[in-house]
Design a protein around this motif. Structure first.
Motif, mmCIF file in Angstrom:
data_model
loop_
_atom_site.group_PDB
_atom_site.id
_atom_site.type_symbol
_atom_site.label_atom_id
_atom_site.label_comp_id
_atom_site.label_asym_id
_atom_site.label_seq_id
_atom_site.Cartn_x
_atom_site.Cartn_y
_atom_site.Cartn_z
ATOM 1 N N MET A 270 -9.431 136.978 119.113
ATOM 2 C CA MET A 270 -8.205 136.974 118.315
ATOM 3 C C MET A 270 -8.257 138.156 117.354
ATOM 4 O O MET A 270 -8.811 138.071 116.267
ATOM 5 N N ASP A 271 -7.673 139.256 117.773
ATOM 6 C CA ASP A 271 -7.746 140.469 116.966
ATOM 7 C C ASP A 271 -6.781 140.455 115.790
ATOM 8 O O ASP A 271 -7.082 141.022 114.739
ATOM 9 N N PHE A 272 -5.610 139.831 115.965
ATOM 10 C CA PHE A 272 -4.560 139.980 114.956
ATOM 11 C C PHE A 272 -4.004 138.653 114.435
ATOM 12 O O PHE A 272 -3.621 138.558 113.281
ATOM 13 N N GLY A 273 -3.945 137.634 115.262
ATOM 14 C CA GLY A 273 -3.433 136.343 114.825
ATOM 15 C C GLY A 273 -2.050 136.441 114.212
ATOM 16 O O GLY A 273 -1.147 137.061 114.768
ATOM 17 N N TRP A 274 -1.904 135.838 113.014
ATOM 18 C CA TRP A 274 -0.606 135.843 112.328
ATOM 19 C C TRP A 274 -0.577 136.871 111.184
ATOM 20 O O TRP A 274 0.314 136.833 110.346
ATOM 21 N N HIS A 275 -1.515 137.775 111.175
ATOM 22 C CA HIS A 275 -1.580 138.756 110.092
ATOM 23 C C HIS A 275 -0.448 139.771 110.204
ATOM 24 O O HIS A 275 0.109 140.014 111.279
ATOM 25 N N ALA A 276 -0.116 140.373 109.058
ATOM 26 C CA ALA A 276 1.102 141.176 108.965
ATOM 27 C C ALA A 276 0.992 142.512 109.690
ATOM 28 O O ALA A 276 1.979 143.002 110.246
ATOM 29 N N LEU A 277 -0.165 143.152 109.649
ATOM 30 C CA LEU A 277 -0.369 144.473 110.275
ATOM 31 C C LEU A 277 0.554 145.521 109.663
ATOM 32 O O LEU A 277 0.993 146.448 110.350
ATOM 33 N N LEU A 278 0.842 145.371 108.381
ATOM 34 C CA LEU A 278 1.742 146.302 107.685
ATOM 35 C C LEU A 278 1.014 147.196 106.687
ATOM 36 O O LEU A 278 1.626 148.103 106.122
ATOM 37 N N SER A 279 -0.281 146.958 106.464
ATOM 38 C CA SER A 279 -0.973 147.696 105.407
ATOM 39 C C SER A 279 -1.032 149.188 105.696
ATOM 40 O O SER A 279 -0.909 150.008 104.771
ATOM 41 N N SER A 280 -1.204 149.576 106.957
ATOM 42 C CA SER A 280 -1.254 151.018 107.242
ATOM 43 C C SER A 280 0.093 151.672 106.971
ATOM 44 O O SER A 280 0.164 152.781 106.426
ATOM 45 N N SER A 281 1.185 150.982 107.313
ATOM 46 C CA SER A 281 2.517 151.539 107.056
ATOM 47 C C SER A 281 2.812 151.597 105.561
ATOM 48 O O SER A 281 3.446 152.552 105.088
ATOM 49 N N LEU A 282 2.362 150.614 104.822
ATOM 50 C CA LEU A 282 2.520 150.654 103.371
ATOM 51 C C LEU A 282 1.709 151.790 102.768
ATOM 52 O O LEU A 282 2.196 152.527 101.900
#
Length: 519
Positions: A270-282
């Motif tokens: 489970m690499d990502f799950g329910w995480h936002a994955l927005l920190s790099s874009s922020l």
């Protein structure tokens, strides 16, 4: 070199891809020009993950193209053409070419970069003014943070976060005076494991197609940084504002509703799950933090989402992220040198390969090397926690974190790593070291299944290094931790050991610490 005089050069750094940047205030394309520089040093001052380098370079090139489409003059110095070794070298070339009156830039989020720019301008031999402008991307200015910190009895994120909630009226009622749900923080409700069945109905992450710009960058990184860690095969990060907005919409629609429930849980594969994955874009400034916070709040109001999930996400953006930036500029340069426990061990070689018998470390590291990403608990309670109990020199581990994660910029990476994960600054803004035994890892993941070590064992041939080194850490710091209300119970459990057991523990730990590379 032919001189092309310009009034101002606007220097845009790789993590300042913000069309609303203060750098553009007063910009006149007839008189001014934009400068963007790719340099080898930004991928080599720490041994940067290939995905991290590719993300920055692709996002920079896309941003430059968007400025050019406005008809703005942009000088873009690329690795495959100019090949600048340092940012300063590229800036000096632009100064020689354009003979500007001013260099204008937004305050860098890395003091190393700022010092290099200032030194380049000073050494240029030209009569140039260097003008730093405030980074308007953030919701709390540095002067305001410093004022708050100076007035606060203790430097704690929770109190800062409450102030930010009130200031922006986020998840508040009664004219912004009371938090929704009766409390500001629902963290205690966001710590559930998956149980033996594991995660169910995992959301499918978005896929971003690589255009010609990204494909060129991937080939360039593979060529120029062949021996760097990581794998580009699964590169899949937003590189434009449009893609970042799509990523935000996807998170709000499909993962925010269950974000909080299992945000601390880990599972093999489970690499990502329910995480936002927005920190790099922020952190690249492709997204504005306020638009992210408001998107989450609007979704809560419109769709009656779980308050604990929404609050937990908003706290990370409105609270922790802004707090980390303030702490970085408040506590540098001492923060970078901090080593509260005096740890001196070298970073194990397997941090760069994932080849260790500890399955929790192997899973977290392999995921990091594949994606340039792991979530906060893998960073804090696996790779970070081991760094504390294995007595790894903080600066080595901080450099590793800066190198391997796509969202790593020093202003956010260093205080998170040195201050929180490693307790290197002695609890300046955290109330305890984040350490636990293998029992925690077993409860929050399935990583212990099939591991070479037993999470319950602190002694013997199958003793879990996480467990052994945890108890050894408590033994070494018994006096300090017994007086801390948040760690006193740990010490009471330690004190149930016999003197003979403690001697055996110290011996076992000493053997492990003598050669971390074989674990």
């Amino acid at each position: 070199m032919k001189s092309i005089p310009r009034r101002n050069i606007l220097l845009i750094l790789g993590d300042q891809l913000d069309h609303d940047s203060a750098a553009f205030d007063g910009f006149d394309p007839a008189l001014d020009s934009v400068l963007m520089v790719e340099s080898f040093e930004e991928s080599t001052h720490v041994w940067s993950h290939k995905v991290r380098s590719a993300l920055f370079l692709s996002a920079m090139r896309h941003f430059a193209e968007s400025l050019k489409s406005r008809g703005w003059p942009v000088e873009y110095r690329s690795l495959d053409v100019e090949g600048d070794k340092t940012l300063g070298q590229g800036l000096q070339q632009a100064i020689d070419k354009h003979q500007p009156q001013r260099i204008i830039g937004v305050e860098p989020g890395d003091l190393r970069v700022r010092a290099q720019i200032e030194q380049t301008v000073k050494d240029s031999g030209a009569k140039i003014t260097l003008e730093w402008r405030e980074d308007r991307h953030f919701l709390c200015s540095l002067p305001h943070f410093n004022q708050w910190a100076g007035q606060s009895a203790s430097l704690r994120m929770e109190f800062f976060y409450r102030r930010m909630r009130k200031q922006y009226r986020v998840l508040m009622e009664d004219c912004g005076e009371k938090p929704l749900g009766g409390k500001f923080n629902f963290d205690a409700e966001n710590r559930k494991g998956f149980g033996r069945k594991g995660p169910q109905q995992l959301p499918v992450p978005l896929v971003f197609e690589s255009d010609s710009i990204t494909q060129d960058v991937l080939a360039l990184v593979e060529e120029k940084f062949t021996k760097h860690p990581g794998d580009l095969a699964r590169f899949n990060w937003p590189v434009t504002r449009e893609q970042a907005l799509t990523a935000l919409d996807d998170f709000i629609a499909h993962r925010l509703p269950l974000f909080g429930l299992h945000q601390d849980a880990m599972w093999t594969g489970m690499d990502f799950g329910w995480h936002a994955l927005l920190s790099s874009s922020l952190n690249l400034k492709l997204l504005n933090p306020l638009e992210v916070v408001m998107a989450a709040q609007n979704a809560y109001r419109e769709r009656d989402l779980d308050l604990a999930s929404v609050e937990g996400f908003i706290r990370q953006v409105l609270g922790w992220r802004e707090f980390m930036r303030g702490v970085y500029f408040l506590d540098m340069p001492e923060l970078k040198k901090a080593n509260h426990f005096g740890h001196t061990n070298a970073l194990p070689k397997w941090y760069w390969t994932g080849e260790t018998k500890m399955n929790c470390m192997r899973q977290s590291l392999k995921q990091t090397l594949a994606n340039g990403y792991s979530h906060h608990i893998q960073r804090l309670m696996i790779t970070g926690m081991f760094g504390v109990t294995a007595q790894i020199e903080p600066q080595q581990l901080c450099d590793w974190y800066l190198a391997v994660y796509v969202d790593a910029v020093e202003w956010v990476e260093l205080p998170n790593t040195a201050g929180m994960a490693l307790f290197a600054n002695g609890g300046r803004f955290t109330s305890k070291p984040y350490v636990a035994s293998g029992a925690y890892v077993k409860r929050m993941s399935n990583y212990c299944d099939g591991c070479a070590y037993s999470p319950e064992a602190r002694l013997g041939p199958d003793a879990c290094p996480i467990t052994t080194l945890y108890w050894n850490f408590l033994d070494r710091h018994e006096e300090d931790m017994s007086s801390n209300p948040r760690t006193a119970l740990m010490i009471k459990n330690l004190q149930r050991m016999t003197d003979q057991d403690r001697l055996a523990l110290r011996k076992q730990a000493a053997e492990m610490l003598s050669d971390l590379d074989v674990l």
